[in-house]
Design a protein around this motif. Structure first.
Motif, PDB file in Angstrom:
ATOM      1  N   VAL A 146       0.837  -1.193   0.000  1.00 16.82           N
ATOM      2  CA  VAL A 146       0.000   0.000   0.000  1.00 16.82           C
ATOM      3  C   VAL A 146       0.874   1.246   0.000  1.00 16.82           C
ATOM      4  O   VAL A 146       0.621   2.213  -0.729  1.00 16.82           O
ATOM      5  N   ASP A 147       1.922   1.236   0.813  1.00  9.96           N
ATOM      6  CA  ASP A 147       2.816   2.390   0.896  1.00  9.96           C
ATOM      7  C   ASP A 147       3.463   2.703  -0.452  1.00  9.96           C
ATOM      8  O   ASP A 147       3.765   3.862  -0.762  1.00  9.96           O
ATOM      9  N   LEU A 148       3.703   1.673  -1.247  1.00  5.69           N
ATOM     10  CA  LEU A 148       4.369   1.854  -2.533  1.00  5.69           C
ATOM     11  C   LEU A 148       3.396   2.215  -3.656  1.00  5.69           C
ATOM     12  O   LEU A 148       3.713   3.053  -4.501  1.00  5.69           O
ATOM     13  N   TRP A 149       2.217   1.570  -3.673  1.00  2.00           N
ATOM     14  CA  TRP A 149       1.309   1.734  -4.806  1.00  2.00           C
ATOM     15  C   TRP A 149      -0.014   2.428  -4.474  1.00  2.00           C
ATOM     16  O   TRP A 149      -0.654   2.972  -5.356  1.00  2.00           O
ATOM     17  N   GLY A 150      -0.466   2.341  -3.229  1.00  2.00           N
ATOM     18  CA  GLY A 150      -1.785   2.865  -2.898  1.00  2.00           C
ATOM     19  C   GLY A 150      -2.799   1.746  -2.873  1.00  2.00           C
ATOM     20  O   GLY A 150      -2.665   0.786  -2.116  1.00  2.00           O
ATOM     21  N   ASP A 151      -3.841   1.830  -3.687  1.00  2.40           N
ATOM     22  CA  ASP A 151      -4.843   0.778  -3.758  1.00  2.40           C
ATOM     23  C   ASP A 151      -4.218  -0.477  -4.368  1.00  2.40           C
ATOM     24  O   ASP A 151      -3.485  -0.404  -5.369  1.00  2.40           O
ATOM     25  N   ILE A 152      -4.517  -1.639  -3.790  1.00  3.62           N
ATOM     26  CA  ILE A 152      -3.952  -2.896  -4.285  1.00  3.62           C
ATOM     27  C   ILE A 152      -5.002  -4.004  -4.192  1.00  3.62           C
ATOM     28  O   ILE A 152      -5.913  -3.936  -3.365  1.00  3.62           O
ATOM     29  N   PRO A 153      -4.882  -5.056  -5.006  1.00  5.44           N
ATOM     30  CA  PRO A 153      -5.703  -6.241  -4.787  1.00  5.44           C
ATOM     31  C   PRO A 153      -5.240  -6.945  -3.507  1.00  5.44           C
ATOM     32  O   PRO A 153      -4.047  -7.196  -3.338  1.00  5.44           O
ATOM     33  N   PHE A 154      -6.170  -7.234  -2.622  1.00  6.62           N
ATOM     34  CA  PHE A 154      -5.774  -7.915  -1.396  1.00  6.62           C
ATOM     35  C   PHE A 154      -6.826  -8.895  -0.890  1.00  6.62           C
ATOM     36  O   PHE A 154      -6.568 -10.086  -0.766  1.00  6.62           O
ATOM     37  N   SER A 155      -8.018  -8.420  -0.595  1.00  2.00           N
ATOM     38  CA  SER A 155      -8.999  -9.279   0.069  1.00  2.00           C
ATOM     39  C   SER A 155      -9.378 -10.494  -0.764  1.00  2.00           C
ATOM     40  O   SER A 155      -9.687 -11.561  -0.211  1.00  2.00           O
ATOM     41  N   THR A 156      -9.358 -10.366  -2.079  1.00  2.00           N
ATOM     42  CA  THR A 156      -9.689 -11.508  -2.930  1.00  2.00           C
ATOM     43  C   THR A 156      -8.477 -12.038  -3.683  1.00  2.00           C
ATOM     44  O   THR A 156      -8.622 -12.836  -4.616  1.00  2.00           O
ATOM     45  N   ALA A 157      -7.285 -11.607  -3.307  1.00  2.00           N
ATOM     46  CA  ALA A 157      -6.066 -12.075  -3.970  1.00  2.00           C
ATOM     47  C   ALA A 157      -5.719 -13.481  -3.505  1.00  2.00           C
ATOM     48  O   ALA A 157      -5.939 -13.856  -2.370  1.00  2.00           O
ATOM     49  N   GLY A 158      -5.179 -14.271  -4.416  1.00  2.00           N
ATOM     50  CA  GLY A 158      -4.693 -15.595  -4.066  1.00  2.00           C
ATOM     51  C   GLY A 158      -5.730 -16.688  -4.138  1.00  2.00           C
ATOM     52  O   GLY A 158      -5.564 -17.746  -3.519  1.00  2.00           O
ATOM     53  N   GLN A 159      -6.798 -16.496  -4.908  1.00  2.00           N
ATOM     54  CA  GLN A 159      -7.852 -17.510  -4.955  1.00  2.00           C
ATOM     55  C   GLN A 159      -7.414 -18.790  -5.647  1.00  2.00           C
ATOM     56  O   GLN A 159      -7.978 -19.848  -5.389  1.00  2.00           O
ATOM     57  N   VAL A 167      -9.311 -16.327 -10.231  1.00  2.00           N
ATOM     58  CA  VAL A 167     -10.204 -15.191 -10.037  1.00  2.00           C
ATOM     59  C   VAL A 167      -9.362 -13.926 -10.137  1.00  2.00           C
ATOM     60  O   VAL A 167      -8.370 -13.778  -9.431  1.00  2.00           O
ATOM     61  N   LEU A 168      -9.757 -13.023 -11.014  1.00  2.00           N
ATOM     62  CA  LEU A 168      -9.043 -11.757 -11.147  1.00  2.00           C
ATOM     63  C   LEU A 168      -9.512 -10.830 -10.038  1.00  2.00           C
ATOM     64  O   LEU A 168     -10.675 -10.437  -9.990  1.00  2.00           O
ATOM     65  N   ALA A 169      -8.609 -10.485  -9.155  1.00  2.12           N
ATOM     66  CA  ALA A 169      -8.991  -9.779  -7.932  1.00  2.12           C
ATOM     67  C   ALA A 169      -9.244  -8.310  -8.168  1.00  2.12           C
ATOM     68  O   ALA A 169      -8.552  -7.645  -8.938  1.00  2.12           O
TER      69      ALA A 169
END
Length: 523
Positions: A146-159, A167-169
């Motif tokens: 987050v510190d580097l990019w801001g908004d990121i895929p996280f809660s649905t990442a790694g399915q 699944v594209l997060a």
């Protein structure tokens, strides 16, 4: 014993990551090979999670990202005003992005999957230790994204790892990610304070955990110290929330202990040069991107104050004095000065030839500086004492790193040794008007934290500079670049996000530029 393959597959995972232009053979290598690896288990997956090449001082992370790019943006490394100095090396920032999703998140989702598949209540309760402590580490890495990019895929990442489905997060807002992390770190901290682990599972954790050696006390201190760091990071964006979290931690030291001394620093440290964790050759090659001292740090701050870290952080030049590279010098002037051996370099014993340099996660020095800032802004404690202790812990830690290099690292470069500073020497340094607490306190706290982060933790230095705008750094305009005449406020998303995760990327496309700010960057 079969070798565990710890690079778990995650191409075409939740973030839609797939390296474009890859050969099929290269893609195949990223997949789990059941014929070439042992059956995984929670303890082995856990060990694999902690083996993180963006924490350990490994060649690629240092050479392509930390030293040249983060070191430039934070001015913690000796760079100069070359052509396009602020432009991002997009292939290398993509590597940083990919590593998080294909390695850190992938390994963690595998742990979750194995844990959720447990059928024994005893195993569920026992292996919860692994799950919760793994989350602390993953949350630390996630906050850095987050510190580097801001908004990121996280809660649905790694399915792919969790369910076997691609699944594209979608992108989570950076502020939402931080809020989730801060809430869950509090829950984990309370769990670790009360849990009474079965000796069998405690033994399993001790055997698998080469970072904290299974110590729940150290995990609690890491958890709470990380919570403190992240709360302070949002403190100019949401001061009331940050203040509440920080005062809860600092007002309940028994319930929420913190990293107090450099001996408690959270690190991944090789015991000998024979360890798989050793930085042998990696750190030397990693510093080939640039191994020169930063000008402002050395010439304007450390030398005038006779900083006791100088002789173990940097080497003197041919005249036995210390000089860093001025950021506003052009490449011709710098090249001429390099030929004349005018500049200092990062010390070889402590850094560039140190085969047992630790992977630094969080330190007592950082914690003390965070406490000092909180007390200075909101009261409730002795800001001066915390600041002084932060400086002391930084000095002692780097001297320990230098000493370990000489004693354990089979170090054979140079014979000069320096007398380790005593308490009286540190006290004299802290009394120097340039360092002494009492005036410009927030700037002094930020400056000493910046020095402590240095080049190895330049990503943290860059984050803290953007948050506080301290120390006061000058960034000359780079007239050679149309796209980046000044340093960025964030990193650009990899091109693969637009091409392979286009629907979700559309939601953040308008903010995918170098002038957009991470949510906590409001000063």
């Amino acid at each position: 014993m079969k070798r565990l393959i710890i690079r778990i597959p995650l191409f075409m995972m939740a973030a839609g990551l797939l390296v474009t232009g890859c050969k099929k053979s290269e893609i195949d290598k990223a997949y789990y090979n059941p014929n070439g690896s042992a059956t995984a288990s929670i303890p082995t997956l856990y060990s694999g999670l902690l083996f993180n090449e963006r924490v350990l001082p490994k060649y690629w992370g240092l050479y392509t990202f930390e030293v040249p790019m983060m070191g430039t943006y934070a001015q913690t490394n000796g760079q100069n005003l070359t052509n396009k100095v602020y432009e991002q090396s997009v292939n290398y920032t993509k590597d940083r992005w990919d590593y998080f999703y294909t390695t850190t998140i992938a390994r963690y989702r595998e742990i979750e999957k194995y844990y959720n598949g447990l059928t024994s209540d005893a195993d569920k309760a026992g292996f919860q230790l692994f799950l919760e402590t793994a989350r602390i580490f993953v949350y630390d890495q996630t906050a850095q994204m987050v510190d580097l990019w801001g908004d990121i895929p996280f809660s649905t990442a790694g399915q792919l790892n969790t369910t076997g489905n691609i699944v594209l997060a979608s992108y989570d807002k950076g502020e939402d990610v931080y809020n989730t992390i801060l809430t869950d770190l509090k829950r984990i901290s309370d769990y670790l304070a009360s849990v009474k682990p079965d000796p069998y599972y405690q033994g399993q954790l001790t055997s698998s955990d080469y970072m904290n050696k299974g110590s729940l006390t150290k995990w609690r201190k890491y958890c709470n110290s990380l919570m403190l760091r992240l709360a302070m990071r949002i403190s100019y964006k949401d001061e009331a929330k940050a203040k509440g979290i920080v005062q809860t931690i600092l007002g309940n030291v028994n319930q929420y202990p913190l990293i107090d001394t450099y001996q408690e620093n959270i690190t991944i440290t090789p015991s000998t040069t024979g360890s798989n964790l050793t930085a042998i050759n990696d750190i030397q090659e990693g510093f080939k991107a640039s191994s020169y001292a930063p000008g402002k740090m050395v010439d304007e701050i450390m030398v005038p104050a006779n900083d006791p870290r100088l002789p173990i952080l940097f080497t003197p030049n041919k005249d036995s004095v210390y000089h860093g590279v001025p950021f506003d010098w052009n490449s011709t002037r710098v090249a001429d000065s390099v030929r004349e051996n005018y500049f200092s370099m990062w010390d070889s014993t402590t850094f560039t030839q140190n085969n047992v340099f630790p992977g630094i996660v969080e330190t007592a020095a950082e914690v003390q500086f965070l406490k000092a800032e909180a007390y200075e802004r909101w009261g409730g404690g002795n800001a001066k004492a915390a600041y002084d202790e932060g400086v002391k812990q930084s000095i002692l830690f780097y001297w320990m790193v230098n000493k370990n290099s000489r004693q354990k690292g089979d170090f054979r470069y140079g014979e000069e040794k320096f007398d380790e500073p005593k308490d009286v020497d540190i006290a004299a340094f802290l009394a120097n008007p340039l360092i002494a607490y009492g005036t410009n306190n927030l700037e002094k706290i930020a400056t000493q934290k910046w020095i402590d982060f240095g080049v190895i933790q330049a990503h943290q230095a860059w984050a803290e500079y953007r948050r506080t705008k301290l120390p006061k750094l000058t960034y000359p305009v780079d007239g050679s670049s149309v796209t980046a005449p000044a340093p960025p406020n964030r990193l650009l998303y990899p091109g693969t996000e637009a091409s392979l995760n286009s629907t979700n990327y559309a939601a953040v496309k308008s903010r995918d530029n170098i002038t957009a700010k991470v949510f906590w960057d409001v000063k």
